[in-house]
Design a protein around this motif. Sequence first.
Motif, PDB file in Angstrom:
ATOM      1  N   GLU A 162       0.680  -1.115   0.005  1.00 51.00           N
ATOM      2  CA  GLU A 162       0.052   0.133  -0.077  1.00 51.00           C
ATOM      3  C   GLU A 162       0.907   1.279  -0.052  1.00 51.00           C
ATOM      4  O   GLU A 162       0.266   2.331  -0.113  1.00 51.00           O
ATOM      5  CB  GLU A 162      -0.928  -0.115   1.057  1.00 51.00           C
ATOM      6  CG  GLU A 162      -1.913  -1.206   1.213  1.00 51.00           C
ATOM      7  CD  GLU A 162      -2.944  -0.950   2.364  1.00 51.00           C
ATOM      8  OE1 GLU A 162      -3.757  -1.918   2.321  1.00 51.00           O
ATOM      9  OE2 GLU A 162      -2.509  -0.314   3.588  1.00 51.00           O
ATOM     10  N   GLY A 163       2.145   1.052   0.121  1.00 50.12           N
ATOM     11  CA  GLY A 163       3.091   2.177  -0.045  1.00 50.12           C
ATOM     12  C   GLY A 163       3.824   2.697   1.299  1.00 50.12           C
ATOM     13  O   GLY A 163       4.547   3.892   1.244  1.00 50.12           O
TER      14      GLY A 163
ATOM     15  N   VAL B 132      -6.103  11.845   7.452  1.00 43.29           N
ATOM     16  CA  VAL B 132      -5.515  12.039   6.209  1.00 43.29           C
ATOM     17  C   VAL B 132      -5.370  13.684   6.030  1.00 43.29           C
ATOM     18  O   VAL B 132      -4.391  14.248   5.400  1.00 43.29           O
ATOM     19  CB  VAL B 132      -6.161  11.381   4.978  1.00 43.29           C
ATOM     20  CG1 VAL B 132      -6.023   9.997   4.925  1.00 43.29           C
ATOM     21  CG2 VAL B 132      -7.514  12.116   4.742  1.00 43.29           C
TER      22      VAL B 132
ATOM     23  N   TRP C  12      -2.713   3.066   2.745  1.00 41.56           N
ATOM     24  CA  TRP C  12      -2.956   3.525   1.429  1.00 41.56           C
ATOM     25  C   TRP C  12      -3.768   4.861   1.471  1.00 41.56           C
ATOM     26  O   TRP C  12      -3.678   5.761   0.372  1.00 41.56           O
ATOM     27  CB  TRP C  12      -3.892   2.358   0.350  1.00 41.56           C
ATOM     28  CG  TRP C  12      -5.097   2.165   0.901  1.00 41.56           C
ATOM     29  CD1 TRP C  12      -5.512   1.011   1.550  1.00 41.56           C
ATOM     30  CD2 TRP C  12      -6.326   2.934   0.360  1.00 41.56           C
ATOM     31  NE1 TRP C  12      -6.975   1.306   1.568  1.00 41.56           N
ATOM     32  CE2 TRP C  12      -7.367   2.292   0.897  1.00 41.56           C
ATOM     33  CE3 TRP C  12      -6.526   4.090  -0.324  1.00 41.56           C
ATOM     34  CZ2 TRP C  12      -8.776   2.604   0.912  1.00 41.56           C
ATOM     35  CZ3 TRP C  12      -7.997   4.409  -0.455  1.00 41.56           C
ATOM     36  CH2 TRP C  12      -8.893   3.738  -0.111  1.00 41.56           C
ATOM     37  N   GLN C  13      -4.772   4.965   2.237  1.00 41.26           N
ATOM     38  CA  GLN C  13      -5.403   6.269   2.355  1.00 41.26           C
ATOM     39  C   GLN C  13      -4.344   7.372   2.644  1.00 41.26           C
ATOM     40  O   GLN C  13      -4.333   8.521   2.030  1.00 41.26           O
ATOM     41  CB  GLN C  13      -6.414   6.270   3.685  1.00 41.26           C
ATOM     42  CG  GLN C  13      -7.607   4.978   3.609  1.00 41.26           C
ATOM     43  CD  GLN C  13      -7.255   3.631   3.977  1.00 41.26           C
ATOM     44  OE1 GLN C  13      -5.841   3.295   3.951  1.00 41.26           O
ATOM     45  NE2 GLN C  13      -8.275   3.261   4.303  1.00 41.26           N
ATOM     46  N   ASN C  14      -3.239   7.238   3.490  1.00 36.53           N
ATOM     47  CA  ASN C  14      -2.451   8.394   3.884  1.00 36.53           C
ATOM     48  C   ASN C  14      -1.327   8.488   2.681  1.00 36.53           C
ATOM     49  O   ASN C  14      -0.945   9.509   2.401  1.00 36.53           O
ATOM     50  CB  ASN C  14      -1.645   8.269   5.296  1.00 36.53           C
ATOM     51  CG  ASN C  14      -2.672   8.371   6.391  1.00 36.53           C
ATOM     52  OD1 ASN C  14      -2.716   9.587   6.688  1.00 36.53           O
ATOM     53  ND2 ASN C  14      -3.300   7.200   6.927  1.00 36.53           N
ATOM     54  N   ARG C  15      -1.150   7.348   2.046  1.00 35.76           N
ATOM     55  CA  ARG C  15      -0.275   7.651   0.815  1.00 35.76           C
ATOM     56  C   ARG C  15      -0.748   8.366  -0.056  1.00 35.76           C
ATOM     57  O   ARG C  15      -0.271   9.273  -0.825  1.00 35.76           O
ATOM     58  CB  ARG C  15      -0.061   6.129   0.247  1.00 35.76           C
ATOM     59  CG  ARG C  15       0.836   6.091  -0.788  1.00 35.76           C
ATOM     60  CD  ARG C  15       2.372   5.928  -0.449  1.00 35.76           C
ATOM     61  NE  ARG C  15       3.030   7.089  -0.814  1.00 35.76           N
ATOM     62  CZ  ARG C  15       4.155   7.742  -0.828  1.00 35.76           C
ATOM     63  NH1 ARG C  15       4.975   6.818   0.159  1.00 35.76           N
ATOM     64  NH2 ARG C  15       4.361   8.454  -1.238  1.00 35.76           N
ATOM     65  N   GLN C  16      -2.305   8.097  -0.647  1.00 36.86           N
ATOM     66  CA  GLN C  16      -3.034   8.811  -1.300  1.00 36.86           C
ATOM     67  C   GLN C  16      -3.155  10.369  -1.007  1.00 36.86           C
ATOM     68  O   GLN C  16      -2.636  11.290  -1.957  1.00 36.86           O
ATOM     69  CB  GLN C  16      -4.443   8.342  -1.489  1.00 36.86           C
ATOM     70  CG  GLN C  16      -5.149   8.938  -2.561  1.00 36.86           C
ATOM     71  CD  GLN C  16      -6.531   8.398  -2.693  1.00 36.86           C
ATOM     72  OE1 GLN C  16      -7.460   8.716  -1.861  1.00 36.86           O
ATOM     73  NE2 GLN C  16      -6.733   7.264  -3.377  1.00 36.86           N
ATOM     74  N   ALA C  17      -3.056  10.557   0.303  1.00 37.68           N
ATOM     75  CA  ALA C  17      -3.128  12.038   0.702  1.00 37.68           C
ATOM     76  C   ALA C  17      -1.702  12.462   0.351  1.00 37.68           C
ATOM     77  O   ALA C  17      -1.646  13.987  -0.025  1.00 37.68           O
ATOM     78  CB  ALA C  17      -3.335  12.200   2.282  1.00 37.68           C
TER      79      ALA C  17
ATOM     80  N   ASP D 181       0.455  11.723  -1.844  1.00 37.48           N
ATOM     81  CA  ASP D 181       0.743  12.025  -3.401  1.00 37.48           C
ATOM     82  C   ASP D 181       0.033  13.059  -3.690  1.00 37.48           C
ATOM     83  O   ASP D 181       0.391  14.020  -4.587  1.00 37.48           O
ATOM     84  CB  ASP D 181       0.172  10.828  -3.952  1.00 37.48           C
ATOM     85  CG  ASP D 181       0.954   9.417  -3.962  1.00 37.48           C
ATOM     86  OD1 ASP D 181       2.242   9.695  -3.272  1.00 37.48           O
ATOM     87  OD2 ASP D 181       0.465   8.345  -4.108  1.00 37.48           O
ATOM     88  N   LEU D 182      -1.275  13.399  -3.413  1.00 38.97           N
ATOM     89  CA  LEU D 182      -2.012  14.353  -3.697  1.00 38.97           C
ATOM     90  C   LEU D 182      -1.674  15.616  -3.256  1.00 38.97           C
ATOM     91  O   LEU D 182      -1.206  16.921  -4.055  1.00 38.97           O
ATOM     92  CB  LEU D 182      -3.454  14.505  -3.301  1.00 38.97           C
ATOM     93  CG  LEU D 182      -4.317  15.308  -4.186  1.00 38.97           C
ATOM     94  CD1 LEU D 182      -4.646  14.729  -5.530  1.00 38.97           C
ATOM     95  CD2 LEU D 182      -5.492  15.830  -3.409  1.00 38.97           C
ATOM     96  N   THR D 183      -1.098  15.803  -2.155  1.00 40.98           N
ATOM     97  CA  THR D 183      -0.326  17.109  -1.469  1.00 40.98           C
ATOM     98  C   THR D 183       0.894  17.427  -2.026  1.00 40.98           C
ATOM     99  O   THR D 183       1.073  18.582  -2.485  1.00 40.98           O
ATOM    100  CB  THR D 183      -0.255  16.825   0.253  1.00 40.98           C
ATOM    101  OG1 THR D 183      -1.494  16.388   0.728  1.00 40.98           O
ATOM    102  CG2 THR D 183       0.049  18.319   0.697  1.00 40.98           C
TER     103      THR D 183
END
Length: 265
Positions: free
Chosen positions: A33-34, A227, A247-252, A254-256
């Motif tokens: 998940e990263g 997040v 994965w939820q925090n990885r996504q946050a 990546d977007l930030t």
Amino acid sequence: MGILNVTPDSFSDGGTYPSTDRALARALEMVEEGATLIDIGGESTRPGADRVDAAEQKRRILDVVEQVSRTVPGEVLVSVDTTLSEVARAALDAGAGMVNDVSAGRDDPEILSLVAERGVPCCLMHMQGTPKTMQDDPQYSDVVEEVREFLAERAEVAQQAGVEPGNIIVDPGIGFGKQTVHNLQLIAQLNKIVELGYPVLLGTSRKRFMGEISGASDPGQRVPATVVTTGWGLCAGARIFRVHDVWQNRQALDLTQALLAEEGD
Ligand code: HH2
């Protein structure tokens, strides 16, 4: 940094991994998940928790540390979440590559010379009091300044023990002897901790103050709040995010990161 608590009583994931196989599977899932760090702990530090001695911490974590270290890809580091040098030494021998000490070397000063001798990174965290009593009305006159001074001093002590400055990570210790307003001020003014010049680790994941703000009494329902702090923390310059929900925090992140890249002047 993905959290792997091999404890029966951690506030959010206690008792989830009763066997080494289950813990290993979760570690591999978090890497998938990263996560690039896996933080393995055998002692809960939730408010009111009793101490767990070195023998019991080792019994809980060593198999897991060894299996996870052996199985994860080379670029993933296993961190041991302990304040005791005996536990940290055994975990490093079993393959761990980092020490996460929530007492910042105050519980067992030998942990700093161990980290120095092994040349591994070490996280030094701020805490007021001890887990047993830390939430009994903690007080500060200026929480950000006091935490900043404490971390600067502990980083100095670590260097005197021989730890390379480049191996020091600092952490404001969200939820450790702090009221909700103290946690909010530390996160809101995280840039002042970043100014110390060491990489900053932020550990907000599912913590109680988020329940106080949002009304989410179940820690598992505090992922959206977590997040937000991860995105905010990255903007402030924090570099490591200790989380249950990878994965939820990885996504946050990546977007930030994508937003920061387009920020302009
Ligand atoms: N928070 C916890 C444990 N270890 N280490 C660092 N560096 N920073 C933190 O904020 C931090 C930490 C507490 O969370 P958790 O491990 O999820 O729960 P428990 O202490 O109940 O095992």
